[in-house]
Scaffold this motif. Structure first.
Motif, PDB file in Angstrom:
ATOM      1  N   TYR A 260       0.828  -1.211   0.000  1.00  0.00           N
ATOM      2  CA  TYR A 260       0.000   0.000   0.000  1.00  0.00           C
ATOM      3  C   TYR A 260       0.859   1.257   0.000  1.00  0.00           C
ATOM      4  O   TYR A 260       0.474   2.277  -0.562  1.00  0.00           O
TER       5      TYR A 260
ATOM      6  N   ALA B 190      -8.430  10.044  -8.206  1.00  0.00           N
ATOM      7  CA  ALA B 190      -8.012   9.171  -7.108  1.00  0.00           C
ATOM      8  C   ALA B 190      -9.013   9.224  -5.953  1.00  0.00           C
ATOM      9  O   ALA B 190      -9.418   8.185  -5.410  1.00  0.00           O
TER      10      ALA B 190
ATOM     11  N   GLY C 219      -6.338   4.990  -6.274  1.00  0.00           N
ATOM     12  CA  GLY C 219      -7.234   5.410  -5.194  1.00  0.00           C
ATOM     13  C   GLY C 219      -8.092   4.258  -4.714  1.00  0.00           C
ATOM     14  O   GLY C 219      -8.229   4.007  -3.512  1.00  0.00           O
ATOM     15  N   ALA C 220      -8.648   3.503  -5.672  1.00  0.00           N
ATOM     16  CA  ALA C 220      -9.516   2.386  -5.313  1.00  0.00           C
ATOM     17  C   ALA C 220      -8.718   1.211  -4.742  1.00  0.00           C
ATOM     18  O   ALA C 220      -9.236   0.449  -3.927  1.00  0.00           O
ATOM     19  N   LEU C 221      -7.448   1.078  -5.148  1.00  0.00           N
ATOM     20  CA  LEU C 221      -6.615   0.012  -4.577  1.00  0.00           C
ATOM     21  C   LEU C 221      -6.252   0.330  -3.126  1.00  0.00           C
ATOM     22  O   LEU C 221      -6.095  -0.559  -2.292  1.00  0.00           O
ATOM     23  N   LEU C 222      -6.107   1.620  -2.832  1.00  0.00           N
ATOM     24  CA  LEU C 222      -5.670   2.018  -1.487  1.00  0.00           C
ATOM     25  C   LEU C 222      -6.795   1.911  -0.464  1.00  0.00           C
ATOM     26  O   LEU C 222      -6.570   1.486   0.676  1.00  0.00           O
ATOM     27  N   PHE C 223      -8.002   2.322  -0.877  1.00  0.00           N
ATOM     28  CA  PHE C 223      -9.088   2.385   0.101  1.00  0.00           C
ATOM     29  C   PHE C 223     -10.271   1.540  -0.353  1.00  0.00           C
ATOM     30  O   PHE C 223     -10.652   1.610  -1.518  1.00  0.00           O
ATOM     31  N   PRO C 224     -10.876   0.787   0.539  1.00  0.00           N
ATOM     32  CA  PRO C 224     -10.578   0.692   1.969  1.00  0.00           C
ATOM     33  C   PRO C 224      -9.503  -0.324   2.328  1.00  0.00           C
ATOM     34  O   PRO C 224      -9.129  -0.420   3.490  1.00  0.00           O
ATOM     35  N   ASP C 225      -8.977  -1.095   1.361  1.00  0.00           N
ATOM     36  CA  ASP C 225      -8.201  -2.289   1.721  1.00  0.00           C
ATOM     37  C   ASP C 225      -6.973  -2.031   2.582  1.00  0.00           C
ATOM     38  O   ASP C 225      -6.624  -2.844   3.430  1.00  0.00           O
ATOM     39  N   SER C 226      -6.284  -0.891   2.360  1.00  0.00           N
ATOM     40  CA  SER C 226      -5.061  -0.660   3.126  1.00  0.00           C
ATOM     41  C   SER C 226      -5.365  -0.605   4.625  1.00  0.00           C
ATOM     42  O   SER C 226      -4.511  -0.940   5.445  1.00  0.00           O
TER      43      SER C 226
END
Lengths: 290, 105
Positions: free
Chosen positions: A195, A218, B52-59
């Motif tokens: 991340y 984003a 953006g979608a990879l970061l949230f919410p998964d992080s």
């Protein structure tokens, strides 16, 4: 070889000399790829897949962010179904592939910049080979060379791509073999570093392009994904492509040239050249994945 | 752990075809060398939307949210300040490792 290819008589340098000159130009790419590829290898092995699975992904796709995304979605889908690593449903598999395609559509844009700048009209099979290695970083170095020295020689581009590819696949193999040895706390930290990597890549996007549309894309992509996953309780595989398309549409709308849609009728050429078109890619640095 | 996993092979092949097609089409058809302006503008913001979608919410789901949020914010700011990708990844791995060692359980 390298000295010879860099010498003033470069026009007459042998194909082999050009190849090694290209490979030497891949050094900054390789230093960026290897730690990231190691992390990818560890991540894949941690999610219950094998060493060969990890290497296969890097060897076939050569597409960093999409590989990370695929590995993450794969692990989530399998653990949600309570299955073994081999127990992926067809629908979940298709979702992963579709999301990867969407993410990699941007390569269409990069290839359309590099393809007309390869010198000497190489054959179809050579062009097909050169297309395989065109990652974000290779694109960054290639366009930098094109801007300085004009069209690229095919052997140079091939050397650049081959060295980058070796670093990516080799780093993956190293990470996948380390994955089973490292202590759990370090492996957990490397999972989180994924991340960090995404955040760093996003910052790179903000730096190399017009910040407004990038931030808009984003933030809306993130907000949509949170909304779809939380209140609307969609699975990650279904939510991600929707969030990505929605976020990109917002960024696309924000990046529209002045004068379109709004009340202003002023000439839009300056706004266009600041964001869209070919020039905006030439400032791209090695902060983006393959 | 050295054998291949069948569904994963299909995922990799699928990724290969999609990614390669995107890279190769402009090399095959010279008409694709200049994409229509609206398409080019859309493709340029796709990575940002995806990240953006990879970061949230998964992080924030898999690890203690405090460590995760710190790592994400730090990586973003350091890169924005011009630090290279390699250094950012190494620093955040070190920081997160320290966090995991300090936190009990």
């Amino acid at each position: 070889m390298i000295q010879r290819a860099n010498a003033p008589g470069r026009e007459t340098a042998s194909a082999l000399g050009l190849f090694f000159s290209g490979a030497a130009s891949a050094l900054p790419i390789a230093t960026g790829y290897i730690p990231v590829a190691i992390t990818f290898g560890i991540l894949v092995v941690n999610s219950g897949l094998s060493f060969l699975d990890a290497v296969l992904a890097s060897a076939l796709a050569f597409a960093g962010a999409a590989q990370f995304m695929a590995a993450g979605m794969y692990a989530t889908a399998v653990s949600a179904a309570g299955a073994l690593p081999g127990g992926l449903s067809l629908a979940a598999g298709l979702q992963i592939v579709l999301a990867g395609w969407l993410l990699n559509l941007r390569h269409l844009l990069m290839s359309s910049v590099v393809a007309p700048n390869v010198a000497g009209s190489p054959s179809l099979s050579r062009r097909s080979l050169l297309a395989f290695g065109l990652t974000d970083e290779v694109f960054g170095v290639a366009t930098w060379r094109i801007a300085r020295e004009g069209p690229l020689r095919p052997a140079f581009l091939l050397g650049l791509e081959a060295a980058s590819y070796s670093a990516w696949v080799g780093g993956t193999a190293l990470g996948a073999s380390l994955g089973e040895v490292l202590p759990p706390s370090l492996r957990a930290a490397m999972g989180l570093a994924l991340y960090a990597l995404f955040a760093a890549l996003l910052a790179g996007q903000v730096r190399s392009r017009r910040p407004g549309p990038v931030a808009g894309a984003a933030i809306s992509g993130a907000a949509l994904n949170v909304l779809l996953r939380g209140p609307l309780s969609l699975g990650p595989g279904a939510a991600f492509p929707l969030a990505m398309i929605g976020g990109a549409l917002v960024g696309w709308y924000l990046s529209r040239p002045a004068g379109q849609g709004g009340g202003s009728s002023r000439n839009s050429s300056s706004a266009q050249s600041s964001f869209s078109g070919r020039n905006s890619f030439s400032s791209q640095k090695k902060e983006v994945l393959p | 752990m050295t054998d291949l996993t069948l569904p994963w092979i299909f995922v990799c092949l699928g990724l290969f075809f999609g990614t390669y097609l995107g890279r190769a089409l402009p090399f095959w058809f010279s008409r694709m060398e200049s994409l229509p302006e609206p398409v080019a503008r859309f493709l340029e913001v796709v990575p940002a939307a995806a990240l953006g979608a990879l970061l949230f919410p998964d992080s924030l789901l898999g690890s203690p949210p405090l460590i995760a949020a710190t790592v994400v914010a730090l990586a973003f700011v350091l890169t924005l300040r011009g630090l290279g990708l390699t250094l950012v990844v190494l620093i955040t791995i070190g920081l997160a490792w320290g966090g995991f060692l300090l936190l009990p359980g």
